[in-house]
Enzyme design. Structure first.
Site, PDB file in Angstrom:
ATOM      1  N   TYR A  81       0.835  -1.207   0.000  1.00  0.00           N
ATOM      2  CA  TYR A  81       0.000   0.000   0.000  1.00  0.00           C
ATOM      3  C   TYR A  81       0.870   1.258   0.000  1.00  0.00           C
ATOM      4  CZ  TYR A  81      -3.797   3.124   1.625  1.00  0.00           C
ATOM      5  OH  TYR A  81      -4.718   4.138   1.754  1.00  0.00           O
TER       6      TYR A  81
ATOM      7  N   GLU B 185       4.179   1.757  -0.626  1.00  0.00           N
ATOM      8  CA  GLU B 185       5.027   1.948  -1.806  1.00  0.00           C
ATOM      9  C   GLU B 185       4.167   2.111  -3.055  1.00  0.00           C
ATOM     10  OE1 GLU B 185       8.019   2.705  -1.834  1.00  0.00           O
ATOM     11  OE2 GLU B 185       8.904   1.945  -0.005  1.00  0.00           O
TER      12      GLU B 185
ATOM     13  N   ASN C  36      -6.178   9.729   8.247  1.00  0.00           N
ATOM     14  CA  ASN C  36      -7.280   8.874   8.740  1.00  0.00           C
ATOM     15  C   ASN C  36      -8.625   9.604   8.773  1.00  0.00           C
ATOM     16  OD1 ASN C  36      -4.633   7.961   9.912  1.00  0.00           O
ATOM     17  ND2 ASN C  36      -5.903   6.230  10.508  1.00  0.00           N
TER      18      ASN C  36
ATOM     19  N   GLN D 256       3.133   7.259  15.400  1.00  0.00           N
ATOM     20  CA  GLN D 256       2.479   8.567  15.545  1.00  0.00           C
ATOM     21  C   GLN D 256       2.089   9.095  14.168  1.00  0.00           C
ATOM     22  OE1 GLN D 256       5.408  11.201  17.264  1.00  0.00           O
ATOM     23  NE2 GLN D 256       6.920  10.776  15.683  1.00  0.00           N
ATOM     24  N   ARG D 257       1.035   9.883  14.135  1.00  0.00           N
ATOM     25  CA  ARG D 257       0.634  10.484  12.867  1.00  0.00           C
ATOM     26  C   ARG D 257      -0.223  11.708  13.125  1.00  0.00           C
ATOM     27  NH1 ARG D 257      -2.330   6.548   9.406  1.00  0.00           N
ATOM     28  NH2 ARG D 257      -0.289   5.774   8.782  1.00  0.00           N
TER      29      ARG D 257
HETATM   30  P1  NAD Z   1     -12.809   1.755   0.687  1.00  0.00           P
HETATM   31  O1  NAD Z   1     -12.136   0.455   0.789  1.00  0.00           O
HETATM   32  O2  NAD Z   1     -14.064   1.990   1.438  1.00  0.00           O
HETATM   33  O3  NAD Z   1     -13.126   2.092  -0.832  1.00  0.00           O
HETATM   34  C1  NAD Z   1     -12.289   1.707  -1.892  1.00  0.00           C
HETATM   35  C2  NAD Z   1     -13.147   1.383  -3.090  1.00  0.00           C
HETATM   36  O4  NAD Z   1     -12.311   0.997  -4.200  1.00  0.00           O
HETATM   37  C3  NAD Z   1     -14.112   0.218  -2.836  1.00  0.00           C
HETATM   38  O5  NAD Z   1     -15.390   0.543  -3.283  1.00  0.00           O
HETATM   39  C4  NAD Z   1     -13.488  -0.925  -3.642  1.00  0.00           C
HETATM   40  O6  NAD Z   1     -14.428  -1.899  -4.040  1.00  0.00           O
HETATM   41  C5  NAD Z   1     -12.862  -0.171  -4.793  1.00  0.00           C
HETATM   42  N1  NAD Z   1     -11.796  -0.909  -5.470  1.00  0.00           N
HETATM   43  C6  NAD Z   1     -10.758  -1.562  -4.870  1.00  0.00           C
HETATM   44  N2  NAD Z   1      -9.979  -2.126  -5.804  1.00  0.00           N
HETATM   45  C7  NAD Z   1     -10.528  -1.810  -7.014  1.00  0.00           C
HETATM   46  C8  NAD Z   1     -10.201  -2.124  -8.356  1.00  0.00           C
HETATM   47  N3  NAD Z   1      -9.122  -2.878  -8.660  1.00  0.00           N
HETATM   48  N4  NAD Z   1     -10.999  -1.652  -9.350  1.00  0.00           N
HETATM   49  C9  NAD Z   1     -12.091  -0.909  -9.060  1.00  0.00           C
HETATM   50  N5  NAD Z   1     -12.472  -0.589  -7.804  1.00  0.00           N
HETATM   51  C10 NAD Z   1     -11.686  -1.040  -6.792  1.00  0.00           C
HETATM   52  O7  NAD Z   1     -11.730   2.867   1.057  1.00  0.00           O
HETATM   53  P2  NAD Z   1     -11.899   4.437   1.290  1.00  0.00           P
HETATM   54  O8  NAD Z   1     -11.659   4.709   2.718  1.00  0.00           O
HETATM   55  O9  NAD Z   1     -13.129   4.928   0.644  1.00  0.00           O
HETATM   56  O10 NAD Z   1     -10.621   4.966   0.493  1.00  0.00           O
HETATM   57  C11 NAD Z   1     -10.732   5.535  -0.799  1.00  0.00           C
HETATM   58  C12 NAD Z   1      -9.358   5.999  -1.259  1.00  0.00           C
HETATM   59  O11 NAD Z   1      -8.842   6.960  -0.340  1.00  0.00           O
HETATM   60  C13 NAD Z   1      -8.335   4.886  -1.358  1.00  0.00           C
HETATM   61  O12 NAD Z   1      -7.543   5.116  -2.511  1.00  0.00           O
HETATM   62  C14 NAD Z   1      -7.483   5.056  -0.116  1.00  0.00           C
HETATM   63  O13 NAD Z   1      -6.157   4.638  -0.325  1.00  0.00           O
HETATM   64  C15 NAD Z   1      -7.554   6.558   0.098  1.00  0.00           C
HETATM   65  N6  NAD Z   1      -7.368   6.900   1.521  1.00  0.00           N
HETATM   66  C16 NAD Z   1      -8.381   6.745   2.427  1.00  0.00           C
HETATM   67  C17 NAD Z   1      -8.169   7.054   3.757  1.00  0.00           C
HETATM   68  C18 NAD Z   1      -9.259   6.939   4.782  1.00  0.00           C
HETATM   69  O14 NAD Z   1      -8.996   7.181   5.961  1.00  0.00           O
HETATM   70  N7  NAD Z   1     -10.479   6.625   4.415  1.00  0.00           N
HETATM   71  C19 NAD Z   1      -6.898   7.496   4.189  1.00  0.00           C
HETATM   72  C20 NAD Z   1      -5.905   7.622   3.243  1.00  0.00           C
HETATM   73  C21 NAD Z   1      -6.127   7.337   1.906  1.00  0.00           C
HETATM   74  N1  UDP Z   2      -6.117  -0.449  15.903  1.00  0.00           N
HETATM   75  C1  UDP Z   2      -6.467  -0.978  17.141  1.00  0.00           C
HETATM   76  N2  UDP Z   2      -7.559  -1.786  17.198  1.00  0.00           N
HETATM   77  C2  UDP Z   2      -8.324  -2.092  16.119  1.00  0.00           C
HETATM   78  C3  UDP Z   2      -7.960  -1.534  14.871  1.00  0.00           C
HETATM   79  C4  UDP Z   2      -6.843  -0.721  14.806  1.00  0.00           C
HETATM   80  O1  UDP Z   2      -5.811  -0.734  18.161  1.00  0.00           O
HETATM   81  O2  UDP Z   2      -9.308  -2.840  16.266  1.00  0.00           O
HETATM   82  C5  UDP Z   2      -4.954   0.461  15.844  1.00  0.00           C
HETATM   83  C6  UDP Z   2      -3.922   0.104  14.769  1.00  0.00           C
HETATM   84  O3  UDP Z   2      -2.960  -0.799  15.284  1.00  0.00           O
HETATM   85  C7  UDP Z   2      -3.341   1.477  14.455  1.00  0.00           C
HETATM   86  C8  UDP Z   2      -4.492   2.431  14.668  1.00  0.00           C
HETATM   87  O4  UDP Z   2      -5.439   1.737  15.466  1.00  0.00           O
HETATM   88  O5  UDP Z   2      -2.313   1.784  15.360  1.00  0.00           O
HETATM   89  C9  UDP Z   2      -5.161   2.868  13.370  1.00  0.00           C
HETATM   90  O6  UDP Z   2      -5.428   1.718  12.620  1.00  0.00           O
HETATM   91  P1  UDP Z   2      -6.253   1.759  11.263  1.00  0.00           P
HETATM   92  O7  UDP Z   2      -6.236   0.382  10.698  1.00  0.00           O
HETATM   93  O8  UDP Z   2      -7.558   2.415  11.487  1.00  0.00           O
HETATM   94  O9  UDP Z   2      -5.429   2.768  10.331  1.00  0.00           O
HETATM   95  P2  UDP Z   2      -3.890   2.953   9.974  1.00  0.00           P
HETATM   96  O10 UDP Z   2      -3.026   2.092  10.840  1.00  0.00           O
HETATM   97  O11 UDP Z   2      -3.793   2.579   8.541  1.00  0.00           O
HETATM   98  O12 UDP Z   2      -3.658   4.388  10.247  1.00  0.00           O
END
Ligand code: NAD
Ligand code: UDP
Length: 311
Positions: free
Chosen positions: A147, A149, A176, A276-277
Site C-alpha cells: 500500500y 510503496e 485517517n 504517531q501520525r
Molecule cells: P474503501 O475500501 O471503502 O473504498 C475503496 C473502493 O475501491 C471500494 O469501493 C473498492 O471496491 C474499490 N476498489 C478496490 N480495488 C478496485 C479495483 N481494482 N478496481 C475498481 N475498484 C476497486 O476505502 P476508502 O476509505 O473509501 O478509500 C478511498 C481511497 O482513499 C483509497 O484510494 C485510499 O487509499 C484513500 N485513503 C483513504 C483514507 C481513509 O482514511 N479513508 C486514508 C488515506 C487514503
Molecule cells: N487499531 C487498534 N484496534 C483495532 C484496529 C486498529 O488498536 O481494532 C490500531 C492500529 O494498530 C493502528 C491504529 O489503530 O495503530 C489505526 O489503525 P487503522 O487500521 O484504522 O489505520 P492505519 O493504521 O492505517 O492508520
C-alpha cells in the site's frame, strides 16, 4: 467557457467515493461511479439512483477503460490494512495499473485527475507533525509496503504525466478519515471500536494503545477534496484533522459514548504500525483556505448514530 462537470469516481461505492458522489450530484454534476466491489458496497450508493445524472459501472481499474469525462477522482483501492493485506500483490497491481490506466485516460480525454494518496507515504514518521516536504520512512518489504510503496509510485506516475504530457494532476494525501458508509467489517480503528461497542464486545487495542492518529470526519475531508480539484495546485497536499489522539484515548471516548462498562482486549501490534501520525495542514489552509470543522466527539456521535441504525 464550458463548465466541466462530468465526473468519474473510481472506487465510487466505497466509503469516501460514495460521499463524494452524493456531494457532486447535489451540486448538479454528472457522476459515473466505477467499482469492482472488492470493499465497495451497493448499499452505499442505493440512494443515489434517484439522481438522473448518476451511473454505475462495474469495472476493475487494472484494466483500461474508454469513457468521456472531465474530472477523474481516482480513489479505487482498498484502504483498510486488513483488506489491502488480504491480497497484497493485487493491491500493488491495483494502485500501479489503476493509476497508470486513469492517467492514460486523463491524457486521452484532457480530464483533470485527482489521486487519493495517503499519509501512509510518510511510513512510520520521524518528523512530527508530517508536512508535505517530509520524504517519509517506509519499509519496502513489510506487510504495509504494498500500500505505502504503491501510493508512493502512484504519486510519481502522476508527477511524470504532468511533466511529460501536461496532465492536470492533483495529489491529495489523505489522513485517517471516518464516518457513515464504512463497512462493519472494514477493520479500521473507529469502525471496529464502534461496532464492537454496539455489540457489547470487548474493544480490541493493538499494542499498548499509545500509538497516535488524527481523525478527520468525512464531510470535512470531502469538502477539502472538492476544493483541491477546483484549485490549480499540482503538488502533494495533506488533508486531515491535526487533532491527535492516542488509540487508547479513542477507545475510552467511544466506550463512554456507547457503554462505559465495556472492557478492553489487548492484541499484538501489527508489524510496521506507525507510532504517531498528525498532519501539518498549513499548506491546505494557505492554498485552499481549508481546515476541518467537525470535532471528534461530534463526528463520533454522528457515526455511532449511523452504525446503530444500520447494524
Ligand atoms: P474503501 O475500501 O471503502 O473504498 C475503496 C473502493 O475501491 C471500494 O469501493 C473498492 O471496491 C474499490 N476498489 C478496490 N480495488 C478496485 C479495483 N481494482 N478496481 C475498481 N475498484 C476497486 O476505502 P476508502 O476509505 O473509501 O478509500 C478511498 C481511497 O482513499 C483509497 O484510494 C485510499 O487509499 C484513500 N485513503 C483513504 C483514507 C481513509 O482514511 N479513508 C486514508 C488515506 C487514503
Ligand atoms: N487499531 C487498534 N484496534 C483495532 C484496529 C486498529 O488498536 O481494532 C490500531 C492500529 O494498530 C493502528 C491504529 O489503530 O495503530 C489505526 O489503525 P487503522 O487500521 O484504522 O489505520 P492505519 O493504521 O492505517 O492508520
Amino acid at each position: 467557457m464550458e463548465i466541466k462537470k462530468r465526473n468519474l469516481i473510481t472506487g465510487g461505492c466505497g466509503f469516501l467515493g460514495s460521499h463524494l458522489a452524493k456531494k457532486l450530484l447535489e451540486k448538479g454534476e454528472e457522476v459515473i461511479s466505477l467499482d469492482n466491489f472488492f470493499t465497495g458496497n451497493k448499499k452505499n450508493i442505493e440512494k443515489l439512483y434517484k439522481y438522473p445524472n448518476f451511473e454505475l459501472i462495474r469495472h476493475d481499474v487494472t484494466e483500461p477503460i474508454k469513457i468521456e469525462v472531465d474530472k477523474i477522482w481516482h480513489l479505487a483501492c482498498p484502504a483498510s490494512p486488513i483488506h489491502y493485506q488480504h491480497n497484497p500483490i493485487k493491491t500493488t497491481k491495483t494502485i500501479f495499473m489503476g493509476t497508470y490506466n486513469m492517467l492514460g485516460l486523463a491524457k486521452r480525454v484532457g480530464a483533470k485527475i485527482l489521486l487519493a494518496s495517503t499519509s501512509e507515504i510518510y511510513g512510520d514518521p520521524e518528523v512530527h507533525p508530517q508536512n508535505e516536504d517530509y520524504r517519509g520512512s517506509v519499509n519496502t518489504t513489510g506487510i504495509r509496503s504494498c500500500y505505502d510503496e504503491g501510493k508512493r509510485i502512484a504519486e510519481t506516475l502522476c508527477s511524470d504525466y504532468l511533466r511529460m504530457h501536461g496532465v492536470d494532476i492533483r495529489i491529495m494525501r489523505i489522513f485517517n478519515t471516518y464516518g457513515p458508509n464504512m463497512r462493519f467489517d472494514d477493520g479500521r480503528v473507529i469502525s471496529n471500536f464502534i461496532v464492537q461497542a454496539l455489540r457489547n464486545e470487548r474493544i480490541t487495542i493493538y499494542g499498548d494503545g499509545s500509538q497516535t492518529r488524527s481523525f478527520c470526519y468525512v464531510d470535512d475531508l470531502i469538502n477539502g477534496m472538492i476544493l483541491l480539484m477546483d484549485s490549480n495546485f499540482q503538488k502533494p497536499i495533506n488533508i486531515g484533522n491535526p487533532r491527535e489522539f492516542s488509540i487508547l484515548e479513542i477507545a475510552n471516548i467511544i466506550k463512554d459514548l456507547i457503554n462505559p462498562e465495556l472492557k478492553f482486549y489487548y492484541k499484538d501490534l501489527p508489524q510496521d504500525d506507525p507510532k504517531q501520525r498528525k498532519p501539518s495542514i498549513q499548506l491546505a489552509k494557505e492554498i485552499l483556505n481549508w481546515e476541518p470543522k467537525v470535532e471528534l466527539r461530534e463526528g463520533l456521535i454522528k457515526s455511532i448514530k449511523w452504525f446503530k441504525s444500520n447494524l
